[in-house]
Design an enzyme around this catalytic site. Structure first.
Site, PDB file in Angstrom:
ATOM      1  N   TYR A   8      46.474  63.460  71.301  1.00 49.26           N
ATOM      2  CA  TYR A   8      46.379  63.822  72.638  1.00 49.26           C
ATOM      3  C   TYR A   8      46.961  64.987  73.016  1.00 49.26           C
ATOM      4  CZ  TYR A   8      45.137  58.754  72.877  1.00 49.26           C
ATOM      5  OH  TYR A   8      44.372  57.312  72.738  1.00 49.26           O
TER       6      TYR A   8
ATOM      7  N   HIS B 170      43.461  56.170  63.562  1.00 49.96           N
ATOM      8  CA  HIS B 170      42.760  56.467  65.014  1.00 49.96           C
ATOM      9  C   HIS B 170      41.317  56.463  64.847  1.00 49.96           C
ATOM     10  CE1 HIS B 170      43.371  59.162  68.822  1.00 49.96           C
ATOM     11  NE2 HIS B 170      42.673  58.048  69.096  1.00 49.96           N
TER      12      HIS B 170
ATOM     13  N   PRO C 121      41.350  49.400  79.701  1.00 50.21           N
ATOM     14  CA  PRO C 121      41.263  47.987  80.303  1.00 50.21           C
ATOM     15  C   PRO C 121      40.848  47.859  81.931  1.00 50.21           C
ATOM     16  CG  PRO C 121      43.476  48.341  80.229  1.00 50.21           C
ATOM     17  CD  PRO C 121      42.727  49.482  79.376  1.00 50.21           C
ATOM     18  N   LEU C 122      40.668  49.207  82.356  1.00 49.14           N
ATOM     19  CA  LEU C 122      40.429  49.531  83.871  1.00 49.14           C
ATOM     20  C   LEU C 122      39.155  50.153  83.907  1.00 49.14           C
ATOM     21  CD1 LEU C 122      44.083  50.451  85.328  1.00 49.14           C
ATOM     22  CD2 LEU C 122      42.988  48.295  85.636  1.00 49.14           C
ATOM     23  N   GLY C 123      38.484  50.157  82.900  1.00 44.27           N
ATOM     24  CA  GLY C 123      37.102  50.818  82.833  1.00 44.27           C
ATOM     25  C   GLY C 123      37.345  52.378  83.090  1.00 44.27           C
TER      26      GLY C 123
ATOM     27  N   GLY D 124      39.192  53.509  84.983  1.00 41.83           N
ATOM     28  CA  GLY D 124      39.691  53.845  86.494  1.00 41.83           C
ATOM     29  C   GLY D 124      38.548  53.168  87.454  1.00 41.83           C
ATOM     30  N   PHE D 125      37.348  52.771  86.915  1.00 35.32           N
ATOM     31  CA  PHE D 125      36.218  52.320  87.859  1.00 35.32           C
ATOM     32  C   PHE D 125      36.701  50.883  88.452  1.00 35.32           C
ATOM     33  CE2 PHE D 125      32.564  49.618  88.648  1.00 35.32           C
ATOM     34  CZ  PHE D 125      32.042  50.600  89.666  1.00 35.32           C
TER      35      PHE D 125
END
Ligand SMILES: NC(=O)c1ccc[n+]([C@@H]2O[C@H](COP(=O)([O-])OP(=O)(O)OC[C@H]3O[C@@H](n4cnc5c(N)ncnc54)[C@H](OP(=O)(O)O)[C@@H]3O)[C@@H](O)[C@H]2O)c1
Length: 332
Positions: free
Chosen positions: A58, A124, A219-221, A223-224
């Protein structure tokens, strides 16, 4: 915050982790927030989060440097997870699982993280050119050398065919079975969310049966599922969502019923409960060995996401979420 234990070594972590990736990678560089990212990490730790999920890739490298600045001050509050095996090349991201490389990469991560031990060292991606047992054997030597406490395996990259369901993780499970014979796997990290529940079919039960922790990535798609994105808003070319089939204006609009459902559930729990918190509480409800690692670079989201650990969904809530329409927009 509730603590959860994962892996053969019974590693205890706060139930909700913090994905540090958006601070330096995958989402548009123009939206990176420098010092606020540091405050987001501190805010999460203050709220009881311990698991900080980073990777040498990253940035590359800058995300570990940022996490290292926090660890230097409050190592005892954090459980640091970083990853090895992917390199950012001029044109492509390439895998490198050669044992000598893995050992050098670990020393470099330790320096950037300003610590003498990594709590969870994750592979990874398996390198198709190197037998995975050899890579995993090198990682096991790092545990024996005291540089790493436990090993994790990322089961990502199965995007083509992600909607083909039951067989999605078959190859991953075969690899996991092979590495388990070399050294215990303490955690598996894979995508799991309300709109990407495929891991529930085989991978998550496989982990549960063996006492292996499950780190739920995205887990939040992306951000969607927070309901804060507007269809058609558009993404910068260097934002992963610019190429993601579920983030076209058409698919975002088509998937709004999922947000509406999460909002309905949230409203039942009080006016301050958000769709993001319901999405995270749903992940938490998938088993006591499951740790969502929502990614954020913003203090306010770090606080809100940590707050999801206190939200208990009822059987009725879980049924309501289960009955939401399947997401539209696939990779294949
Ligand atoms: N092992 C692997 O190969 C792998 C692959 C992918 C991801 N991961 C890990 O999984 C973590 C999570 O994945 P992710 O970060 O891509 O996706 P995510 O957690 O599903 O979503 C992150 C996005 O949601 C936004 N967000 C977060 N909390 C919010 C809230 N409460 N309200 C509104 N928006 C919110 C963030 O915005 P801001 O950025 O503006 O805060 C960011 O754009 C990563 O950080 C990484 O550690 C691992």
């Amino acid at each position: 915050m509730e603590r959860r234990t994962i892996g053969a070594g019974a590693l205890a972590v706060g139930a909700v982790g913090l994905g540090c990736m958006p601070m330096s990678w995958a989402y548009s560089a123009s939206r990176q927030r420098g010092e606020e990212s540091l405050r987001a990490v501190h805010t999460a730790l203050d709220a009881g989060t311990t698991l900080l999920d980073t990777a040498d890739m990253y940035g590359p490298f800058t995300n570990e440097l940022l996490v290292g600045r926090v660890l230097k001050e409050r190592r005892a509050d954090a459980f640091v997870s970083t990853k090895v095996g992917l390199l950012v090349g001029e044109q492509h991201i390439v895998a490198n699982g050669r044992p000598g490389y893995v050992k050098r990469a670990c020393d470099a991560s330790l320096r950037r993280l300003q610590t003498d031990v990594i709590d969870l060292y994750q592979l990874h991606r398996a390198d198709p050119e190197v037998p995975v047992e050899e890579t995993w054997g090198a990682m096991a030597e790092l545990v024996r050398a005291g540089k790493v406490r436990a090993l994790g395996f990322c089961a990502m990259g199965a995007r083509g065919g992600r909607r083909s369901g039951a067989h999605l993780y078959d190859a991953t499970i075969r690899q996991l079975t092979r590495v388990q014979q070399v050294f215990p796997v303490s955690a598996v990290e894979a995508e799991l969310s309300v709109w990407s529940p495929e891991a529930l079919e085989s991978l998550l039960p496989w982990c549960e049966a063996r006492g292996i922790g499950f780190l739920a990535a995205m887990p939040l798609g992306n951000g969607f599922l927070t309901g804060t994105l507007t269809p058609g808003e558009g993404f910068e070319p260097d934002d992963l969502r610019a190429r993601h089939p579920r983030f076209t204006a058409e698919m975002m609009a088509a998937n709004q019923p999922i947000i509406a459902g999460l909002r309905r559930t949230a409203t039942r729990h009080g006016e301050h409960v958000t769709p993001a918190q319901v999405a995270l509480a749903w992940v938490l409800a998938q088993g006591p060995h499951v740790i969502p690692v929502p990614g954020t670079k913003q203090e306010r989201w770090a606080r809100e996401n940590a707050g999801a650990a206190a939200l208990r969904l009822s059987a009725e809530d879980l049924t309501e979420v289960k009955e939401l329409p399947a997401a539209l927009g696939s990779w294949d």
